[in-house]
Design an enzyme around this catalytic site. Sequence first.
Site, PDB file in Angstrom:
ATOM      1  N   HIS A 109       0.740  -0.852  -0.211  1.00  0.00           N
ATOM      2  CA  HIS A 109      -0.065  -0.082   0.001  1.00  0.00           C
ATOM      3  C   HIS A 109       1.296   0.947  -0.295  1.00  0.00           C
ATOM      4  O   HIS A 109       1.731   0.939  -0.283  1.00  0.00           O
ATOM      5  CB  HIS A 109      -1.200  -0.305   1.422  1.00  0.00           C
ATOM      6  CG  HIS A 109      -0.301   0.256   2.289  1.00  0.00           C
ATOM      7  ND1 HIS A 109       0.149   1.620   3.232  1.00  0.00           N
ATOM      8  CD2 HIS A 109      -0.023  -1.310   3.278  1.00  0.00           C
ATOM      9  CE1 HIS A 109       0.727   1.010   4.026  1.00  0.00           C
ATOM     10  NE2 HIS A 109       0.869  -0.555   4.350  1.00  0.00           N
ATOM     11  N   ASP A 139      -4.549 -18.919  11.142  1.00  0.00           N
ATOM     12  CA  ASP A 139      -3.183 -20.066  12.065  1.00  0.00           C
ATOM     13  C   ASP A 139      -3.441 -20.324  13.503  1.00  0.00           C
ATOM     14  O   ASP A 139      -3.521 -18.411  13.857  1.00  0.00           O
ATOM     15  CB  ASP A 139      -2.389 -19.757  11.208  1.00  0.00           C
ATOM     16  CG  ASP A 139      -0.813 -20.778  11.756  1.00  0.00           C
ATOM     17  OD1 ASP A 139      -0.288 -20.242  13.021  1.00  0.00           O
ATOM     18  OD2 ASP A 139      -0.380 -21.252  11.161  1.00  0.00           O
ATOM     19  N   SER A 153       2.253  -5.322   6.791  1.00  0.00           N
ATOM     20  CA  SER A 153       1.437  -4.970   5.414  1.00  0.00           C
ATOM     21  C   SER A 153       2.766  -5.595   4.600  1.00  0.00           C
ATOM     22  O   SER A 153       3.852  -5.259   4.966  1.00  0.00           O
ATOM     23  CB  SER A 153       1.172  -3.760   5.265  1.00  0.00           C
ATOM     24  OG  SER A 153       2.233  -2.397   5.742  1.00  0.00           O
TER      25      SER A 153
END
Length: 441
Positions: A248, A375, A390
């Site tokens: 991003h 998980d 990210s």
Amino acid sequence: MNSIQRKRWFGLVLVFFVCLIGSSTPFQHLAAFPDELRLFSGQLKRLDYGVPVHAKITVDPAMLQVNGSSSRSMSVDLNKPLSLQSSKAGSTEMSLKLFGTIPFKTVKVNVVPDLHVIPGGQTIGVKVKSAGIMVVGHHLVNEDNGKKTSPGEVADVHLGDLITKVDGTEINDVHKLAAVVEQAGVAKRHLKLTIKRSGKIVERQLLPSYDVEDKSWRLGLYIRDSAAGVGTLTFYAPDQGVYGALGHVITDMDTQLPIEVGDGQILQSHVTSINKSQHGEPGEKRAQFVKQSRILGNIKRNTPFGIFGGMTDQPEHGYNNRKVPVAFAEEVKEGPAEIWTVIDGQKVERFDIEIVHVTKQSVPATKGMVIKITDKRLLERTGGIVQGMSGSPILQNGKLVGAVTHVFVNDPSSGYGCFIEWMLQDAGVLLKSANGDLEAA
């Protein structure tokens, strides 16, 4: 029943059967046959439409083999899986005729040179120098007449402006600007500011004011020339010497506007602790730079899909440092996948996720998929997706398919991911040709 009534009944029956056939599952599968196919050279692609129809397929066998045949034209049973094997890069067409005679569809086939990259997952430090001086606010100057004014606001300098030149000289350092401001203030001279605003260039005249409390000349502006933080490396393309990270855009923390990069560096980092995500409150990775002088690469671009540049020193502690194939956006499917990321020190680990939704995108756009962390160990340690995660690469069926981009604030176990295809384009690894086809750099 007269002839007119018979024609009406016949028309109604015909419409009924057309609707019935059109709504049938086999017909819908047939209608779903793509207008365009994209493959990497050497890739085997399987199409399974389950339509009880025979067809005649014509292709260029030098580029594409159907069901292992090197013939230009062949008969196939569309009720059985269809395998396509690409052999060399280029563009061709595949024509289909139902029952061998009825023209049905011409499919454009674009074969891109084979591409493999090394998935990342390492936590990296990010230092960005802007392409000018960023205006992040206004402040009031205490003048000797008792008034408080902001010279910058008076001169119509806006929040989010990027000052690229002062008196015709390029500038991107706030310390150098301070000396220029003082000289102009003492001489009671206006400064000519060249500003980039919403993609356009504007010029403004600004007269510095003397602050009697600070005893210095001021612009009446809060300014910044750099930003720093941590994120995750998504991939490294050793053949091209470039990387992609974050997934991003980097924005200024005050204006929330994208930072236009003038220069920058990525450095090796070490995760020291994790602030766990909770409902309504995203957590974060806490990290520190390792070997401050060890620069892994530069930063040349800051786009909606992350940061990109040249990598001069491959980061250590990768999961296996082996190349893997990449997937086009249309290859990503809902179902099990995994992410690679660091939750302690510098060790990259694999964690299970589920791709719960895939958005069809034919042009670059963010939020290509919704992912959910499944998980248990990762959920216990982080609560889900945290800031700093990210850019973590997403892999499915042995292919790099995307990167983690955002967390859902009200459900930290879920978030968005972007397709790796768009990151590869911004990195310059996949290029768009003049006719819109993809090609390798």
